[in-house]
Design a protein around this motif. Structure first.
Motif, short mmCIF file in Angstrom:
data_model
loop_
_atom_site.label_atom_id
_atom_site.label_comp_id
_atom_site.label_asym_id
_atom_site.label_seq_id
_atom_site.Cartn_x
_atom_site.Cartn_y
_atom_site.Cartn_z
N GLY A 67 -2.73 -6.41 7.82
CA GLY A 67 -2.37 -7.07 9.06
C GLY A 67 -0.87 -7.30 9.25
O GLY A 67 -0.45 -7.70 10.33
N ASP A 68 -0.07 -7.06 8.21
CA ASP A 68 1.38 -7.29 8.34
C ASP A 68 2.17 -5.99 8.34
O ASP A 68 3.41 -6.02 8.28
N LEU A 69 1.48 -4.85 8.44
CA LEU A 69 2.15 -3.56 8.45
C LEU A 69 1.92 -2.88 9.79
O LEU A 69 0.92 -3.13 10.47
N HIS A 70 2.86 -1.99 10.13
CA HIS A 70 2.69 -1.19 11.35
C HIS A 70 3.31 0.18 11.13
O HIS A 70 4.07 0.40 10.16
N ALA A 71 2.99 1.09 12.02
CA ALA A 71 3.37 2.49 11.83
C ALA A 71 4.88 2.72 11.89
O ALA A 71 5.36 3.76 11.44
N GLY A 72 5.64 1.77 12.42
CA GLY A 72 7.07 1.95 12.53
C GLY A 72 7.86 1.58 11.30
O GLY A 72 9.07 1.85 11.23
N LEU A 73 7.23 0.98 10.31
CA LEU A 73 7.94 0.59 9.10
C LEU A 73 8.35 1.81 8.27
O LEU A 73 7.61 2.80 8.23
N PRO A 74 9.49 1.74 7.57
CA PRO A 74 9.88 2.87 6.72
C PRO A 74 8.80 3.26 5.71
O PRO A 74 8.58 4.45 5.46
N SER A 75 8.10 2.28 5.16
CA SER A 75 7.06 2.59 4.17
C SER A 75 5.94 3.41 4.79
O SER A 75 5.42 4.35 4.17
N MET A 76 5.54 3.06 6.01
CA MET A 76 4.42 3.75 6.65
C MET A 76 4.84 5.06 7.31
O MET A 76 3.99 5.80 7.82
N ARG A 77 6.14 5.34 7.29
CA ARG A 77 6.61 6.64 7.78
C ARG A 77 6.68 7.66 6.67
O ARG A 77 7.03 8.82 6.91
N CYS A 78 6.42 7.26 5.45
CA CYS A 78 6.44 8.21 4.32
C CYS A 78 5.41 9.31 4.57
O CYS A 78 4.33 9.06 5.11
N VAL A 79 5.76 10.51 4.15
CA VAL A 79 4.86 11.65 4.32
C VAL A 79 3.53 11.36 3.65
O VAL A 79 3.47 10.86 2.53
N GLY A 80 2.47 11.68 4.33
CA GLY A 80 1.12 11.40 3.84
C GLY A 80 0.60 10.10 4.43
O GLY A 80 -0.49 10.06 5.01
N TYR A 81 1.37 9.04 4.32
CA TYR A 81 0.97 7.75 4.87
C TYR A 81 1.02 7.78 6.40
O TYR A 81 0.13 7.26 7.06
N ARG A 82 2.07 8.37 6.92
CA ARG A 82 2.17 8.46 8.37
C ARG A 82 1.00 9.24 8.95
O ARG A 82 0.38 8.82 9.93
N GLN A 83 0.68 10.38 8.35
CA GLN A 83 -0.41 11.21 8.87
C GLN A 83 -1.76 10.51 8.71
O GLN A 83 -2.62 10.58 9.59
N ALA A 84 -1.96 9.82 7.57
CA ALA A 84 -3.22 9.10 7.36
C ALA A 84 -3.34 7.94 8.34
O ALA A 84 -4.43 7.67 8.87
N TRP A 85 -2.25 7.23 8.57
CA TRP A 85 -2.26 6.11 9.52
C TRP A 85 -2.64 6.61 10.92
O TRP A 85 -3.49 6.02 11.60
N GLU A 86 -2.01 7.71 11.34
CA GLU A 86 -2.30 8.26 12.67
C GLU A 86 -3.75 8.74 12.76
O GLU A 86 -4.39 8.57 13.81
N ALA A 87 -4.27 9.31 11.67
CA ALA A 87 -5.65 9.78 11.68
C ALA A 87 -6.62 8.61 11.82
O ALA A 87 -7.60 8.68 12.58
N LEU A 88 -6.35 7.53 11.11
CA LEU A 88 -7.20 6.35 11.21
C LEU A 88 -7.09 5.70 12.58
O LEU A 88 -8.08 5.22 13.13
N GLU A 89 -5.89 5.72 13.14
CA GLU A 89 -5.68 5.11 14.45
C GLU A 89 -6.42 5.88 15.54
O GLU A 89 -6.98 5.30 16.47
N SER A 90 -6.43 7.20 15.41
CA SER A 90 -7.09 8.04 16.41
C SER A 90 -8.60 8.17 16.17
O SER A 90 -9.34 8.55 17.07
N GLY A 91 -9.01 7.88 14.94
CA GLY A 91 -10.42 8.04 14.59
C GLY A 91 -10.79 9.46 14.24
O GLY A 91 -11.97 9.76 14.01
N ASP A 92 -9.80 10.36 14.19
CA ASP A 92 -10.06 11.77 13.88
C ASP A 92 -9.36 12.11 12.57
O ASP A 92 -8.14 12.27 12.54
N THR A 93 -10.11 12.25 11.51
CA THR A 93 -9.53 12.57 10.21
C THR A 93 -9.73 14.04 9.83
O THR A 93 -9.36 14.45 8.73
N THR A 94 -10.30 14.82 10.73
CA THR A 94 -10.66 16.20 10.39
C THR A 94 -9.44 17.08 10.13
O THR A 94 -9.52 18.02 9.34
#
Length: 323
Positions: free
Chosen positions: A243-270
């Motif tokens: 609850g204290d993280l968001h996609a704009g943070l440097p940590s969540m922009r790391c390769v792999g994390y950014r793509q996983a975050w976006e996949a979870l946000e969109s609901g499409d992990t395929t």
């Protein structure tokens, strides 16, 4: 060359081992530590902007507990992923740690793939303006409306040198370059061209670089698949649930994390595997571009005898630095 009796009077401040993601840097570092043993104990200083974060283990390929028990590692699990960590902070931390390691009679071995950190350590760093949270929120809002390529085009007008080395979707670096210009009135490239006080010979660099890009691409694909099997998506789910993280943070922009975050946000992990592999390949390309501009000894990481080659190159670099 004697491997004992080192002190802060020695011109060797530490050995540097760099390379793109999936090049096998951890294996080389452990091999050197095992080879030197008690004659010259090795301590690793991580040169990685993602390994500093706690709770980000799978997607960062963090050294295992067994590896960290075998050889001391520093600058790992340093911060919560809500925090930011700069090149200037890294230089201060690494220099302090290396001095302490040398004082113990051990060898500081700096290992990683964040090339900006290596460059700052070996060539010096300018005192650029610190991060401005309000300005970053404004830039993030603009990017949400206009897209990062539009902000990249703006950067190309005010700082073409920096824009030329950044991909149009490299959000974190585009944001920082625009931030520095807005706060100082100077382009980021102008800051980075300032006078250098550091002695690069005191930080000799060995770089693991592939003769075959296909070899590296295969390694990247295999490693990302292994991360998914190990639970990368669940790791990012746990991070989102804090609850204290968001996609704009440097940590969540790391390769792999950014793509996983976006996949979870969109609901499409395929398509996560394909997108993660593509992003990692782009990261490796940028890392190799950085390395080409740095004084270094190159070892082919796809050579069958990479371990003895790397070990010999590191020991030779240590010898040259103390002549």
């Amino acid at each position: 060359m004697s491997l004992q009796g080192r002190s802060d009077e020695s011109p060797l401040r530490g050995l540097c081992l760099a390379g793109p993601t999936a090049a096998g840097k951890t294996a080389v570092a452990l091999d050197l530590a095992r080879h030197l043993g008690s004659r010259w104990p090795v301590e690793v200083i991580s040169v990685d902007s993602a390994l500093v974060y706690r709770g980000m283990d799978i997607g960062t390929a963090k050294p295992s507990a067994a590896e960290r028990a075998e050889v001391p590692h520093h600058l790992i699990d340093l911060l919560e992923p809500t925090a930011a960590y700069s090149a200037a902070q890294f230089v201060a931390d690494a220099a302090r740690l290396a001095a302490g390691i040398r004082a113990r009679g051990h060898l500081p071995l700096l290992v990683g793939g964040t090339m900006l950190y290596f460059k700052a350590l070996r060539e010096g760093i300018d005192a650029m303006p610190p991060a401005d949270p309000a300005l970053r929120r404004e830039l993030d809002a603009r990017a949400a409306r206009e897209g990062w390529p539009a902000l990249h085009a703006e950067l190309a007008r005010i700082d073409p040198v920096t824009a030329a080395r950044l991909a149009p979707a490299d959000a974190q670096r585009i944001q920082r370059a625009l931030e520095v210009h807005a706060l100082s009135g100077r382009p980021l490239s102008g800051w980075q061209q300032g006078p250098r006080a550091a002695d690069t010979a005191a930080w000799p660099l060995v770089a693991l670089e592939p003769d075959s890009r296909d070899w590296l691409h295969q390694r990247i694909a295999e490693r990302f698949a292994a991360m998914l099997d190990a639970g990368l998506l669940h790791e990012v789910q746990r991070l989102r649930a804090r609850g204290d993280l968001h996609a704009g943070l440097p940590s969540m922009r790391c390769v792999g994390y950014r793509q996983a975050w976006e996949a979870l946000e969109s609901g499409d992990t395929t398509s996560l595997a394909a997108r993660g592999i593509a992003a990692t390949r782009q990261l490796a390309k940028r890392q190799l571009t950085w390395l080409r501009g740095m004084a270094r000894t190159v070892v082919a990481c796809d050579a069958p005898d990479v371990l003895p080659r790397s070990r010999n190159a590191l020991l030779a670099a240590a010898g040259r630095s103390t002549d």
